[in-house]
Each structure stands twice: as structure tokens, then as C-alpha cells.
Design a protein around this motif. Sequence first.
Motif, PDB file in Angstrom:
ATOM      1  N   GLY A 125      35.969  95.179  26.464  1.00 31.48           N
ATOM      2  CA  GLY A 125      36.511  95.847  27.635  1.00 31.48           C
ATOM      3  C   GLY A 125      36.541  94.989  28.876  1.00 31.48           C
ATOM      4  O   GLY A 125      37.143  95.377  29.894  1.00 31.48           O
ATOM      5  N   GLY A 126      35.915  93.832  28.806  1.00 33.41           N
ATOM      6  CA  GLY A 126      35.853  92.955  29.954  1.00 33.41           C
ATOM      7  C   GLY A 126      37.096  92.111  30.137  1.00 33.41           C
ATOM      8  O   GLY A 126      38.072  92.231  29.384  1.00 33.41           O
ATOM      9  N   SER A 127      37.034  91.241  31.143  1.00 32.14           N
ATOM     10  CA  SER A 127      38.175  90.395  31.496  1.00 32.14           C
ATOM     11  C   SER A 127      37.745  88.949  31.648  1.00 32.14           C
ATOM     12  O   SER A 127      36.577  88.665  31.958  1.00 32.14           O
ATOM     13  CB  SER A 127      38.792  90.873  32.818  1.00 32.14           C
ATOM     14  OG  SER A 127      39.235  92.203  32.726  1.00 32.14           O
ATOM     15  N   LEU A 128      38.687  88.061  31.421  1.00 34.83           N
ATOM     16  CA  LEU A 128      38.482  86.632  31.646  1.00 34.83           C
ATOM     17  C   LEU A 128      39.795  86.013  32.058  1.00 34.83           C
ATOM     18  O   LEU A 128      40.867  86.530  31.727  1.00 34.83           O
ATOM     19  CB  LEU A 128      37.990  85.933  30.373  1.00 34.83           C
ATOM     20  CG  LEU A 128      36.509  85.946  30.017  1.00 34.83           C
ATOM     21  CD1 LEU A 128      36.287  85.247  28.689  1.00 34.83           C
ATOM     22  CD2 LEU A 128      35.667  85.309  31.107  1.00 34.83           C
ATOM     23  N   ARG A 129      39.713  84.888  32.745  1.00 35.20           N
ATOM     24  CA  ARG A 129      40.907  84.123  33.052  1.00 35.20           C
ATOM     25  C   ARG A 129      40.728  82.692  32.566  1.00 35.20           C
ATOM     26  O   ARG A 129      39.767  82.024  32.952  1.00 35.20           O
ATOM     27  CB  ARG A 129      41.199  84.111  34.544  1.00 35.20           C
ATOM     28  CG  ARG A 129      42.520  83.413  34.868  1.00 35.20           C
ATOM     29  CD  ARG A 129      42.886  83.484  36.322  1.00 35.20           C
ATOM     30  NE  ARG A 129      42.148  82.524  37.121  1.00 35.20           N
ATOM     31  CZ  ARG A 129      42.463  82.229  38.390  1.00 35.20           C
ATOM     32  NH1 ARG A 129      43.465  82.837  38.977  1.00 35.20           N
ATOM     33  NH2 ARG A 129      41.738  81.357  39.050  1.00 35.20           N
TER      34      ARG A 129
ATOM     35  N   GLY B  31      40.598  73.036  23.587  1.00 38.79           N
ATOM     36  CA  GLY B  31      40.247  74.428  23.346  1.00 38.79           C
ATOM     37  C   GLY B  31      39.069  74.903  24.183  1.00 38.79           C
ATOM     38  O   GLY B  31      38.216  74.116  24.596  1.00 38.79           O
ATOM     39  N   THR B  32      39.057  76.193  24.445  1.00 42.23           N
ATOM     40  CA  THR B  32      37.943  76.832  25.138  1.00 42.23           C
ATOM     41  C   THR B  32      37.583  78.107  24.369  1.00 42.23           C
ATOM     42  O   THR B  32      38.452  78.870  23.963  1.00 42.23           O
ATOM     43  CB  THR B  32      38.283  77.118  26.612  1.00 42.23           C
ATOM     44  OG1 THR B  32      37.112  77.595  27.293  1.00 42.23           O
ATOM     45  CG2 THR B  32      39.400  78.137  26.759  1.00 42.23           C
ATOM     46  N   GLN B  33      36.288  78.313  24.161  1.00 38.44           N
ATOM     47  CA  GLN B  33      35.822  79.406  23.306  1.00 38.44           C
ATOM     48  C   GLN B  33      35.703  80.705  24.095  1.00 38.44           C
ATOM     49  O   GLN B  33      35.102  80.741  25.174  1.00 38.44           O
ATOM     50  CB  GLN B  33      34.458  79.055  22.698  1.00 38.44           C
ATOM     51  CG  GLN B  33      33.857  80.143  21.828  1.00 38.44           C
ATOM     52  CD  GLN B  33      34.652  80.367  20.546  1.00 38.44           C
ATOM     53  OE1 GLN B  33      35.145  79.423  19.935  1.00 38.44           O
ATOM     54  NE2 GLN B  33      34.773  81.626  20.136  1.00 38.44           N
ATOM     55  N   ILE B  34      36.264  81.757  23.530  1.00 42.89           N
ATOM     56  CA  ILE B  34      36.085  83.116  24.034  1.00 42.89           C
ATOM     57  C   ILE B  34      35.329  83.911  22.979  1.00 42.89           C
ATOM     58  O   ILE B  34      35.740  83.949  21.814  1.00 42.89           O
ATOM     59  CB  ILE B  34      37.442  83.814  24.280  1.00 42.89           C
ATOM     60  CG1 ILE B  34      38.318  82.993  25.212  1.00 42.89           C
ATOM     61  CG2 ILE B  34      37.238  85.217  24.843  1.00 42.89           C
ATOM     62  CD1 ILE B  34      37.752  82.809  26.580  1.00 42.89           C
ATOM     63  N   THR B  35      34.219  84.506  23.393  1.00 41.44           N
ATOM     64  CA  THR B  35      33.463  85.363  22.496  1.00 41.44           C
ATOM     65  C   THR B  35      33.346  86.737  23.134  1.00 41.44           C
ATOM     66  O   THR B  35      32.838  86.869  24.255  1.00 41.44           O
ATOM     67  CB  THR B  35      32.063  84.793  22.217  1.00 41.44           C
ATOM     68  OG1 THR B  35      32.195  83.490  21.637  1.00 41.44           O
ATOM     69  CG2 THR B  35      31.292  85.690  21.260  1.00 41.44           C
ATOM     70  N   VAL B  36      33.853  87.741  22.427  1.00 37.98           N
ATOM     71  CA  VAL B  36      33.803  89.112  22.924  1.00 37.98           C
ATOM     72  C   VAL B  36      32.781  89.871  22.081  1.00 37.98           C
ATOM     73  O   VAL B  36      32.997  90.137  20.896  1.00 37.98           O
ATOM     74  CB  VAL B  36      35.175  89.792  22.843  1.00 37.98           C
ATOM     75  CG1 VAL B  36      35.113  91.187  23.471  1.00 37.98           C
ATOM     76  CG2 VAL B  36      36.231  88.939  23.534  1.00 37.98           C
ATOM     77  N   SER B  37      31.671  90.175  22.711  1.00 37.57           N
ATOM     78  CA  SER B  37      30.582  90.797  21.973  1.00 37.57           C
ATOM     79  C   SER B  37      29.648  91.529  22.925  1.00 37.57           C
ATOM     80  O   SER B  37      29.469  91.108  24.071  1.00 37.57           O
ATOM     81  CB  SER B  37      29.792  89.731  21.206  1.00 37.57           C
ATOM     82  OG  SER B  37      28.659  90.300  20.568  1.00 37.57           O
ATOM     83  N   SER B  38      29.073  92.596  22.435  1.00 40.57           N
ATOM     84  CA  SER B  38      28.089  93.315  23.237  1.00 40.57           C
ATOM     85  C   SER B  38      26.676  92.820  22.923  1.00 40.57           C
ATOM     86  O   SER B  38      25.706  93.282  23.518  1.00 40.57           O
ATOM     87  CB  SER B  38      28.194  94.820  22.988  1.00 40.57           C
ATOM     88  OG  SER B  38      28.081  95.099  21.612  1.00 40.57           O
TER      89      SER B  38
ATOM     90  N   SER C  28      40.773  94.035  29.045  1.00 48.72           N
ATOM     91  CA  SER C  28      40.524  94.951  27.919  1.00 48.72           C
ATOM     92  C   SER C  28      40.239  94.170  26.645  1.00 48.72           C
ATOM     93  O   SER C  28      40.798  94.460  25.584  1.00 48.72           O
ATOM     94  CB  SER C  28      41.718  95.890  27.720  1.00 48.72           C
ATOM     95  OG  SER C  28      41.972  96.635  28.897  1.00 48.72           O
ATOM     96  N   LEU C  29      39.396  93.176  26.771  1.00 46.52           N
ATOM     97  CA  LEU C  29      39.125  92.302  25.635  1.00 46.52           C
ATOM     98  C   LEU C  29      38.424  93.047  24.503  1.00 46.52           C
ATOM     99  O   LEU C  29      37.613  93.950  24.728  1.00 46.52           O
ATOM    100  CB  LEU C  29      38.291  91.111  26.086  1.00 46.52           C
ATOM    101  CG  LEU C  29      39.100  90.052  26.853  1.00 46.52           C
ATOM    102  CD1 LEU C  29      38.197  89.158  27.659  1.00 46.52           C
ATOM    103  CD2 LEU C  29      39.948  89.236  25.891  1.00 46.52           C
ATOM    104  N   LYS C  30      38.777  92.644  23.286  1.00 48.41           N
ATOM    105  CA  LYS C  30      38.248  93.258  22.075  1.00 48.41           C
ATOM    106  C   LYS C  30      37.511  92.195  21.255  1.00 48.41           C
ATOM    107  O   LYS C  30      37.803  91.005  21.386  1.00 48.41           O
ATOM    108  CB  LYS C  30      39.399  93.817  21.237  1.00 48.41           C
ATOM    109  CG  LYS C  30      40.323  94.773  21.975  1.00 48.41           C
ATOM    110  CD  LYS C  30      41.505  95.162  21.099  1.00 48.41           C
ATOM    111  CE  LYS C  30      42.457  96.096  21.828  1.00 48.41           C
ATOM    112  NZ  LYS C  30      43.619  96.467  20.971  1.00 48.41           N
TER     113      LYS C  30
END
Length: 116
Positions: A14-18, A109-116, A84-86
Motif C-alpha cells: 500500500g505504500g509508495s516509492l519514487r 537496477g534498484t531493488q524494490i521489496t514490498v513486504s510487511s 499502492s504497491l503490492k
Amino acid sequence: VQLVESGGGLVQPGGSLRLSCAASGFTFTDYDMTWVRQSPGKGPEWVSTISNAGISSWYADSVKGRFTISKDDAKNTLRLEMKSLKPEDTALYYCVRGDYRLYDYWGQGTQITVSS
């Protein structure tokens, strides 16, 4: 040609990143630019492309309505606003010069990790 991504990190669902991509070594306004992502164990997945003039943009169905691609020609920078990241958005995100006809240069590359 150099493409350097930044802005990745860990974010809750649910968060955001740029993300940003600093481009150098070529005339930025001459090329369409693309974001591609790759999840562990999967092949590269096209995310979004913006036209060289920044007038047109295209999105994968999986991110449409949540991600926004943009470019700042004065700063030779490509951006990707993600909201609204999943968890399924977790991946290594690459900045790529070109479009579906030819991707000729990739960033690291840049790593995105979406986790609670």
C-alpha cells in the motif's frame, strides 16, 4: 552511455516509492525510455515506456493506474512514481534506453521489496 537508478528500498504494501534514473553519455531527448523489472526466478517484465518527447507513455496492465512514468529533460532524469504497491511488485527495477524494438543500454537496477 550510463544509466544509474536510485530510490529503491523496502516498503509496506500500500505504500509508495519514487525511482529515478540519471542518464548520461547520450542525448536524452533522442530516445524513448523504459522501466523493466525482474523478480527472482522470473524473466524480465516490461513495466512502462515514455516517448522521447515525453508526450506518450504506456504501461503494463499490472501497474496501470498505480505507476506513473515521467522524464525531466533538463536534468536528464527518468522517474517512476509507484503507489499502492503490492508484494508482487517486488523486483529489481531497471532503467533502459529504448523501447520494445530495441533495448540497448540497461542500468544496474534498484531493488524494490514490498513486504510487511
